[in-house]
Design a protein around this motif. Structure first.
Motif, PDB file in Angstrom:
ATOM      1  N   LEU A  87     -41.576 -31.848  15.647  1.00  0.00           N
ATOM      2  CA  LEU A  87     -41.444 -30.745  14.687  1.00  0.00           C
ATOM      3  C   LEU A  87     -40.042 -30.132  14.691  1.00  0.00           C
ATOM      4  O   LEU A  87     -39.757 -29.251  13.895  1.00  0.00           O
ATOM      5  CB  LEU A  87     -42.475 -29.652  14.982  1.00  0.00           C
ATOM      6  N   GLY A  88     -39.189 -30.577  15.590  1.00  0.00           N
ATOM      7  CA  GLY A  88     -37.834 -30.047  15.652  1.00  0.00           C
ATOM      8  C   GLY A  88     -37.733 -28.731  16.394  1.00  0.00           C
ATOM      9  O   GLY A  88     -36.711 -28.056  16.336  1.00  0.00           O
ATOM     10  N   ILE A  89     -38.778 -28.375  17.116  1.00  0.00           N
ATOM     11  CA  ILE A  89     -38.797 -27.115  17.838  1.00  0.00           C
ATOM     12  C   ILE A  89     -38.105 -27.247  19.189  1.00  0.00           C
ATOM     13  O   ILE A  89     -37.555 -26.295  19.713  1.00  0.00           O
ATOM     14  CB  ILE A  89     -40.252 -26.627  18.014  1.00  0.00           C
ATOM     15  N   MET A  90     -38.147 -28.440  19.747  1.00  0.00           N
ATOM     16  CA  MET A  90     -37.669 -28.664  21.105  1.00  0.00           C
ATOM     17  C   MET A  90     -36.818 -29.917  21.147  1.00  0.00           C
ATOM     18  O   MET A  90     -37.024 -30.839  20.360  1.00  0.00           O
ATOM     19  CB  MET A  90     -38.884 -28.829  22.013  1.00  0.00           C
ATOM     20  N   GLY A  91     -35.879 -29.953  22.076  1.00  0.00           N
ATOM     21  CA  GLY A  91     -35.024 -31.113  22.231  1.00  0.00           C
ATOM     22  C   GLY A  91     -35.680 -32.196  23.068  1.00  0.00           C
ATOM     23  O   GLY A  91     -36.612 -31.954  23.832  1.00  0.00           O
ATOM     24  N   ALA A  92     -35.164 -33.409  22.960  1.00  0.00           N
ATOM     25  CA  ALA A  92     -35.708 -34.545  23.711  1.00  0.00           C
ATOM     26  C   ALA A  92     -35.542 -34.342  25.212  1.00  0.00           C
ATOM     27  O   ALA A  92     -36.412 -34.732  26.000  1.00  0.00           O
ATOM     28  CB  ALA A  92     -35.030 -35.833  23.266  1.00  0.00           C
ATOM     29  N   GLY A  93     -34.441 -33.734  25.639  1.00  0.00           N
ATOM     30  CA  GLY A  93     -34.230 -33.477  27.057  1.00  0.00           C
ATOM     31  C   GLY A  93     -35.292 -32.558  27.635  1.00  0.00           C
ATOM     32  O   GLY A  93     -35.721 -32.735  28.777  1.00  0.00           O
ATOM     33  N   ASP A  94     -35.723 -31.584  26.846  1.00  0.00           N
ATOM     34  CA  ASP A  94     -36.773 -30.668  27.290  1.00  0.00           C
ATOM     35  C   ASP A  94     -38.096 -31.407  27.484  1.00  0.00           C
ATOM     36  O   ASP A  94     -38.817 -31.168  28.448  1.00  0.00           O
ATOM     37  CB  ASP A  94     -36.955 -29.525  26.292  1.00  0.00           C
TER      38      ASP A  94
END
Length: 194
Positions: A87-94
């Motif tokens: 959803l674009g809320i969080m980054g892949a690293g997170d």
């Protein structure tokens, strides 16, 4: 007095359980990196996952139980956080960092760590929004996100996951929230609250 005894047990656990020491060091490193660069390096998350899987497998009473716990936690963290990335809320690293946490603590504690992380993230978002004088924009974003998810669930459509950049309150180094939330969960678990 019970809390003091539990605190002493926690210190003893940290002194004897190298896995928890490694988790805390990795979380602190990720938080510092995310704060400075808004990136969590792959070597840290993947290295932590590999360490947790190997250590969890061989340090458990039986290797099968240890591997199942580590893989179950990794999968739990990944599956719960991956939609937020989509959803674009969080980054892949997170997402990778929470999967790494799951490999260390297992599936049950991962669920609690995610809850504690969301609480820490919500508090951090409020603080950042108030500091930047963008609280109204943040509340509109939350309302729009909830409405979008509800409508897409009813209509069976996939949400586009984009936020108008003029409405954005800016980036939040969520690795810090994962670090704080996970440490709070480990402490709460050790004290017998969760």
């Amino acid at each position: 007095m019970r809390e003091f005894d539990a605190f002493l047990e926690l210190l003893a656990m940290l002194a004897t359980d190298f896995r928890m020491v490694a988790l805390l060091v990795l979380l602190a490193t990720a938080a510092i990196s995310d704060f400075r660069t808004y990136r969590i390096p792959n070597w840290l998350t993947f290295g932590g996952m590999v360490f947790a899987l190997i250590y969890g497998t061989f340090a458990a009473r039986t290797p099968m139980v240890g591997a199942t716990q580590a893989l179950g936690g990794l999968g739990t963290g990944l599956l719960i956080m991956l939609p937020l990335y989509a959803l674009g809320i969080m980054g892949a690293g997170d997402v990778k960092l929470m999967a790494m946490v799951g490999a260390f603590v297992g599936p049950y504690q991962t669920l609690w760590a995610i809850l504690f992380t969301c609480i820490a993230g919500g508090a951090a978002a409020l603080i950042v929004a108030m500091h930047r004088r963008r609280l109204g924009h943040m509340l509109v974003n939350v309302k729009d996100a909830v409405n979008g998810m509800a409508m897409s669930g009813i209509a069976g459509l996939r949400p586009n996951g984009t936020i108008d950049m003029q409405q954005s309150i800016g980036k939040l180094p969520y690795g810090i929230c994962i670090c704080v939330g996970t440490i709070a969960e480990v402490l709460a678990h050790q004290l017998g609250y969760v």
